[in-house]
Motif scaffolding. Structure first.
Motif, mmCIF file in Angstrom:
data_model
loop_
_atom_site.group_PDB
_atom_site.id
_atom_site.type_symbol
_atom_site.label_atom_id
_atom_site.label_comp_id
_atom_site.label_asym_id
_atom_site.label_seq_id
_atom_site.Cartn_x
_atom_site.Cartn_y
_atom_site.Cartn_z
ATOM 1 N N SER A 4 0.818 -1.204 0.000
ATOM 2 C CA SER A 4 0.000 0.000 0.000
ATOM 3 C C SER A 4 0.861 1.268 0.000
ATOM 4 O O SER A 4 0.529 2.251 0.634
ATOM 5 C CB SER A 4 -0.962 0.011 1.186
ATOM 6 O OG SER A 4 -1.940 1.007 0.991
ATOM 7 N N LYS A 5 1.969 1.208 -0.718
ATOM 8 C CA LYS A 5 2.873 2.343 -0.824
ATOM 9 C C LYS A 5 3.395 2.443 -2.257
ATOM 10 O O LYS A 5 3.292 1.511 -3.029
ATOM 11 C CB LYS A 5 4.055 2.153 0.125
ATOM 12 C CG LYS A 5 3.642 2.096 1.585
ATOM 13 C CD LYS A 5 4.827 2.261 2.487
ATOM 14 C CE LYS A 5 4.439 2.478 3.914
ATOM 15 N NZ LYS A 5 3.790 1.432 4.604
ATOM 16 N N GLU A 6 3.976 3.598 -2.567
ATOM 17 C CA GLU A 6 4.622 3.753 -3.859
ATOM 18 C C GLU A 6 6.056 3.251 -3.755
ATOM 19 O O GLU A 6 6.792 3.663 -2.857
ATOM 20 C CB GLU A 6 4.597 5.210 -4.307
ATOM 21 C CG GLU A 6 3.217 5.664 -4.717
ATOM 22 C CD GLU A 6 3.218 7.050 -5.320
ATOM 23 O OE1 GLU A 6 4.207 7.793 -5.180
ATOM 24 O OE2 GLU A 6 2.199 7.395 -5.934
ATOM 25 N N ILE A 33 7.709 4.129 -10.974
ATOM 26 C CA ILE A 33 7.201 4.143 -9.606
ATOM 27 C C ILE A 33 5.803 3.552 -9.649
ATOM 28 O O ILE A 33 4.955 3.992 -10.427
ATOM 29 C CB ILE A 33 7.178 5.562 -9.022
ATOM 30 C CG1 ILE A 33 8.606 6.083 -8.895
ATOM 31 C CG2 ILE A 33 6.459 5.583 -7.681
ATOM 32 C CD1 ILE A 33 8.715 7.495 -8.391
ATOM 33 N N ARG A 34 5.574 2.526 -8.834
ATOM 34 C CA ARG A 34 4.286 1.819 -8.809
ATOM 35 C C ARG A 34 3.666 1.937 -7.431
ATOM 36 O O ARG A 34 4.348 1.854 -6.423
ATOM 37 C CB ARG A 34 4.480 0.324 -9.089
ATOM 38 C CG ARG A 34 4.980 -0.028 -10.438
ATOM 39 C CD ARG A 34 3.920 -0.065 -11.471
ATOM 40 N NE ARG A 34 2.824 -0.941 -11.075
ATOM 41 C CZ ARG A 34 1.692 -1.021 -11.738
ATOM 42 N NH1 ARG A 34 1.516 -0.302 -12.807
ATOM 43 N NH2 ARG A 34 0.733 -1.817 -11.337
ATOM 44 N N HIS A 35 2.351 2.104 -7.394
ATOM 45 C CA HIS A 35 1.633 2.006 -6.120
ATOM 46 C C HIS A 35 1.312 0.537 -5.924
ATOM 47 O O HIS A 35 0.545 -0.054 -6.672
ATOM 48 C CB HIS A 35 0.344 2.835 -6.123
ATOM 49 C CG HIS A 35 -0.385 2.711 -4.831
ATOM 50 N ND1 HIS A 35 -0.027 3.438 -3.721
ATOM 51 C CD2 HIS A 35 -1.407 1.917 -4.454
ATOM 52 C CE1 HIS A 35 -0.812 3.099 -2.716
ATOM 53 N NE2 HIS A 35 -1.667 2.186 -3.137
ATOM 54 N N VAL A 36 1.935 -0.071 -4.946
ATOM 55 C CA VAL A 36 1.763 -1.496 -4.679
ATOM 56 C C VAL A 36 0.517 -1.663 -3.818
ATOM 57 O O VAL A 36 0.375 -0.998 -2.792
ATOM 58 C CB VAL A 36 3.006 -2.067 -3.975
ATOM 59 C CG1 VAL A 36 2.796 -3.500 -3.557
ATOM 60 C CG2 VAL A 36 4.208 -1.955 -4.890
ATOM 61 N N PRO A 37 -0.407 -2.538 -4.224
ATOM 62 C CA PRO A 37 -1.636 -2.733 -3.448
ATOM 63 C C PRO A 37 -1.358 -3.293 -2.056
ATOM 64 O O PRO A 37 -0.299 -3.886 -1.811
ATOM 65 C CB PRO A 37 -2.432 -3.752 -4.267
ATOM 66 C CG PRO A 37 -1.714 -3.952 -5.533
ATOM 67 C CD PRO A 37 -0.349 -3.371 -5.399
ATOM 68 N N ASP A 41 4.090 -5.299 -9.707
ATOM 69 C CA ASP A 41 3.949 -4.995 -8.281
ATOM 70 C C ASP A 41 4.773 -5.977 -7.455
ATOM 71 O O ASP A 41 5.426 -5.602 -6.483
ATOM 72 C CB ASP A 41 2.488 -5.082 -7.831
ATOM 73 C CG ASP A 41 1.590 -4.066 -8.501
ATOM 74 O OD1 ASP A 41 2.096 -3.000 -8.916
ATOM 75 O OD2 ASP A 41 0.382 -4.333 -8.617
ATOM 76 N N SER A 50 12.103 -4.423 -2.875
ATOM 77 C CA SER A 50 12.152 -3.638 -1.641
ATOM 78 C C SER A 50 12.566 -4.502 -0.460
ATOM 79 O O SER A 50 13.353 -4.076 0.386
ATOM 80 C CB SER A 50 10.790 -2.985 -1.370
ATOM 81 O OG SER A 50 10.488 -2.072 -2.390
#
Length: 131
Positions: free
Chosen positions: A71-73, A82-86, A96, A103
């Motif tokens: 739930s972060k970029e 840059i992806r917003h990860v669910p 994702d 990370s």
């Protein structure tokens, strides 16, 4: 199909609309999650405990990393994207999953002094030879 889409758009009642088109991306695969749960989380569990944490299960490690990275970029180094990860891994598309795993691996290397190994492309053959 573009023609079908254009026909469907023409049939809409008069008014203002917003159309969003996104590139289709495949869901993260069972093999990707197998690597996450079977290798990355196991290695991270040992590293976290060596660093003073008191985790006893893979589920605890999963919750720990979800709290840090879901739930972060996140930046995908390979693409610069840059992806917003669910928040939920069941919603992960392949990209994702890559951002999430990268990370975790970066965190382990930087803060836990542990290198998480790459997946073994010959793992099936090794399992067969062990049987």
């Amino acid at each position: 199909n573009r023609k079908v889409m254009e026909e469907d758009l023409r049939r809409l009642p008069k008014g203002n609309y917003t159309l969003t088109i996104e590139k289709y991306r495949k869901k993260a695969s069972t093999l990707q999650f197998g690597w996450l749960y079977g290798s990355i989380y196991k290695q991270a569990l040992y590293a976290l405990n060596d660093a003073g944490y008191e985790f006893t299960t893979i589920d605890q490690v999963d919750m720990f990393f979800k709290s840090l990275f879901a739930s972060k970029e996140l930046l995908i180094r390979e693409t610069g994207e840059i992806r917003h990860v669910p928040a939920s891994k069941s919603e992960f598309v392949t990209i994702d999953h890559i951002a999430f795993v990268t990370s975790i691996r970066d965190y382990c290397q930087e803060y836990l002094n542990t290198y998480i190994t790459d997946p073994d492309p010959n793992w099936r053959e090794k399992i067969k030879s062990e049987l």
